[in-house]
Design a protein around this motif. Sequence first.
Motif, PDB file in Angstrom:
ATOM      1  N   UNK A 187       0.822  -1.222   0.000  1.00 27.83           N
ATOM      2  CA  UNK A 187       0.000   0.000   0.000  1.00 27.83           C
ATOM      3  C   UNK A 187       0.852   1.266   0.000  1.00 27.83           C
ATOM      4  N   UNK A 188       2.189   1.102  -0.050  1.00 28.27           N
ATOM      5  CA  UNK A 188       3.050   2.264  -0.193  1.00 28.27           C
ATOM      6  C   UNK A 188       3.792   2.705   1.052  1.00 28.27           C
ATOM      7  N   UNK A 189       3.650   2.016   2.167  1.00 28.55           N
ATOM      8  CA  UNK A 189       4.386   2.366   3.375  1.00 28.55           C
ATOM      9  C   UNK A 189       5.877   2.084   3.171  1.00 28.55           C
ATOM     10  N   UNK A 190       6.730   2.845   3.833  1.00 27.54           N
ATOM     11  CA  UNK A 190       8.150   2.542   3.829  1.00 27.54           C
ATOM     12  C   UNK A 190       8.392   1.271   4.639  1.00 27.54           C
ATOM     13  N   UNK A 191       9.548   0.646   4.421  1.00 27.32           N
ATOM     14  CA  UNK A 191       9.849  -0.586   5.133  1.00 27.32           C
ATOM     15  C   UNK A 191       9.886  -0.361   6.642  1.00 27.32           C
ATOM     16  N   UNK A 192      10.489   0.734   7.077  1.00 27.86           N
ATOM     17  CA  UNK A 192      10.605   0.965   8.514  1.00 27.86           C
ATOM     18  C   UNK A 192       9.249   1.266   9.131  1.00 27.86           C
ATOM     19  N   UNK A 193       8.426   2.081   8.466  1.00 27.35           N
ATOM     20  CA  UNK A 193       7.107   2.401   9.011  1.00 27.35           C
ATOM     21  C   UNK A 193       6.213   1.167   9.050  1.00 27.35           C
ATOM     22  N   UNK A 194       6.285   0.368   8.005  1.00 26.28           N
ATOM     23  CA  UNK A 194       5.465  -0.845   7.967  1.00 26.28           C
ATOM     24  C   UNK A 194       5.904  -1.837   9.036  1.00 26.28           C
ATOM     25  N   UNK A 195       7.209  -1.957   9.252  1.00 24.74           N
ATOM     26  CA  UNK A 195       7.718  -2.874  10.274  1.00 24.74           C
ATOM     27  C   UNK A 195       7.208  -2.491  11.657  1.00 24.74           C
ATOM     28  N   UNK A 196       7.281  -1.212  11.989  1.00 25.71           N
ATOM     29  CA  UNK A 196       6.823  -0.757  13.297  1.00 25.71           C
ATOM     30  C   UNK A 196       5.313  -0.907  13.441  1.00 25.71           C
ATOM     31  N   UNK A 197       4.573  -0.589  12.376  1.00 23.24           N
ATOM     32  CA  UNK A 197       3.115  -0.680  12.430  1.00 23.24           C
ATOM     33  C   UNK A 197       2.645  -2.125  12.570  1.00 23.24           C
ATOM     34  N   UNK A 198       3.435  -3.068  12.055  1.00 18.57           N
ATOM     35  CA  UNK A 198       3.054  -4.482  12.128  1.00 18.57           C
ATOM     36  C   UNK A 198       3.475  -5.133  13.439  1.00 18.57           C
ATOM     37  N   UNK A 199       4.192  -4.390  14.298  1.00 17.58           N
ATOM     38  CA  UNK A 199       4.509  -4.916  15.614  1.00 17.58           C
ATOM     39  C   UNK A 199       5.927  -5.408  15.804  1.00 17.58           C
ATOM     40  N   UNK A 200       6.836  -5.134  14.833  1.00 17.76           N
ATOM     41  CA  UNK A 200       8.235  -5.524  14.996  1.00 17.76           C
ATOM     42  C   UNK A 200       9.011  -4.422  15.737  1.00 17.76           C
ATOM     43  N   UNK A 201      10.127  -4.814  16.375  1.00 23.00           N
ATOM     44  CA  UNK A 201      10.908  -3.851  17.147  1.00 23.00           C
ATOM     45  C   UNK A 201      11.504  -2.774  16.242  1.00 23.00           C
ATOM     46  N   UNK A 202      11.998  -3.205  15.070  1.00 19.30           N
ATOM     47  CA  UNK A 202      12.604  -2.276  14.122  1.00 19.30           C
ATOM     48  C   UNK A 202      12.687  -2.967  12.759  1.00 19.30           C
ATOM     49  N   UNK A 203      13.236  -2.263  11.776  1.00 23.86           N
ATOM     50  CA  UNK A 203      13.310  -2.814  10.426  1.00 23.86           C
ATOM     51  C   UNK A 203      14.219  -4.047  10.364  1.00 23.86           C
ATOM     52  N   UNK A 204      15.326  -4.038  11.086  1.00 25.64           N
ATOM     53  CA  UNK A 204      16.247  -5.165  11.064  1.00 25.64           C
ATOM     54  C   UNK A 204      15.588  -6.425  11.628  1.00 25.64           C
ATOM     55  N   UNK A 205      14.825  -6.257  12.704  1.00 28.61           N
ATOM     56  CA  UNK A 205      14.098  -7.380  13.305  1.00 28.61           C
ATOM     57  C   UNK A 205      13.115  -7.978  12.306  1.00 28.61           C
ATOM     58  N   UNK A 206      12.368  -7.118  11.611  1.00 30.39           N
ATOM     59  CA  UNK A 206      11.421  -7.582  10.604  1.00 30.39           C
ATOM     60  C   UNK A 206      12.137  -8.293   9.460  1.00 30.39           C
ATOM     61  N   UNK A 207      13.252  -7.719   8.974  1.00 31.70           N
ATOM     62  CA  UNK A 207      13.951  -8.276   7.814  1.00 31.70           C
ATOM     63  C   UNK A 207      14.455  -9.685   8.093  1.00 31.70           C
ATOM     64  N   UNK A 208      14.955  -9.924   9.306  1.00 34.27           N
ATOM     65  CA  UNK A 208      15.409 -11.274   9.654  1.00 34.27           C
ATOM     66  C   UNK A 208      14.270 -12.273   9.543  1.00 34.27           C
TER      67      UNK A 208
END
Length: 282
Positions: free
Chosen positions: A231-252
């Motif tokens: 839907x166009x969110x940045x990776x970092x904003x989407x990661x935080x909105x989905x409940x991950x600690x940060x982008x690196x946590x989500x990427x793993x």
Amino acid sequence: MDRETPLPASDWVLRNTQPGRVERIEAWFGGHGYDPHRHDTYSIGRTLSGVQSFHYRKSLRHGLPGNTLVLHPDELHDGMAGTEAGFRYRMAYVDPALIQQVLGGEPLPYIAGGLSNDPRLYQASETFVQAMDHPLEALEEQDALFDLAMALRAVAGKPRGRKRLDYRAAERARDFILAHLHQGITLEMLEHASGRERWSLSRDFRVLYGTSPYRFVTLRRLDQFRALILDGFTLVDAALAAGFHDQAHMTRHFTRCYGVPPSRWLERLRTHGQLAGSYKRR
């Protein structure tokens, strides 16, 4: 491919964005496709052309046109072209909960080897591996899920030696997770919500849904993350909105689940010129 059909310039993935309960893709890869990863769904697919090679349960398998690929939930696998010609395939990702709605609390059927030549599975999976431009009506999808569950059970055979499972308690725990994804969910909370002792619940959950409660929580958050970036969110904003600690946590977690990092996943969709669309697990 013949001389009149040039090889695609780069890998691509076409993803069905039609609202529904089963995610479907079509893809082409000229070489390496995915690093080792695990889904918490059945991956039901068909090789359309070429050789689709993958490591599965410590062996190298080769999917050919005419086979049905049936990867069990949470089994580690990768993907690559078996020849220089590349390979094209279609895949459907079927939530074990949809199979349980038909089976009513039996252990999930297991198809050994990840490949099957059984005509029952080939026919039962036909609806889900149609071209992406064929929309599935709601009743068509429901009928196909019933046929697929029956075929999986028939081909896998009846499991032996399993203790009695509390399907309703596991279902209550699953419903609680879906309703509280943004909380720090614990086994104690699931025990209270389900009415089942936590370790028995954890065991039953794995047998019935193919993964652990923790993995289930993580992958539902990844579902939300994917919908947000489409839907166009940045990776970092989407990661935080989905409940991950940060982008690196989500990427793993994303790479462990899908075999590629999220930026590469998006790039493959864009390579085929696919417009962004949302996907929601139901």
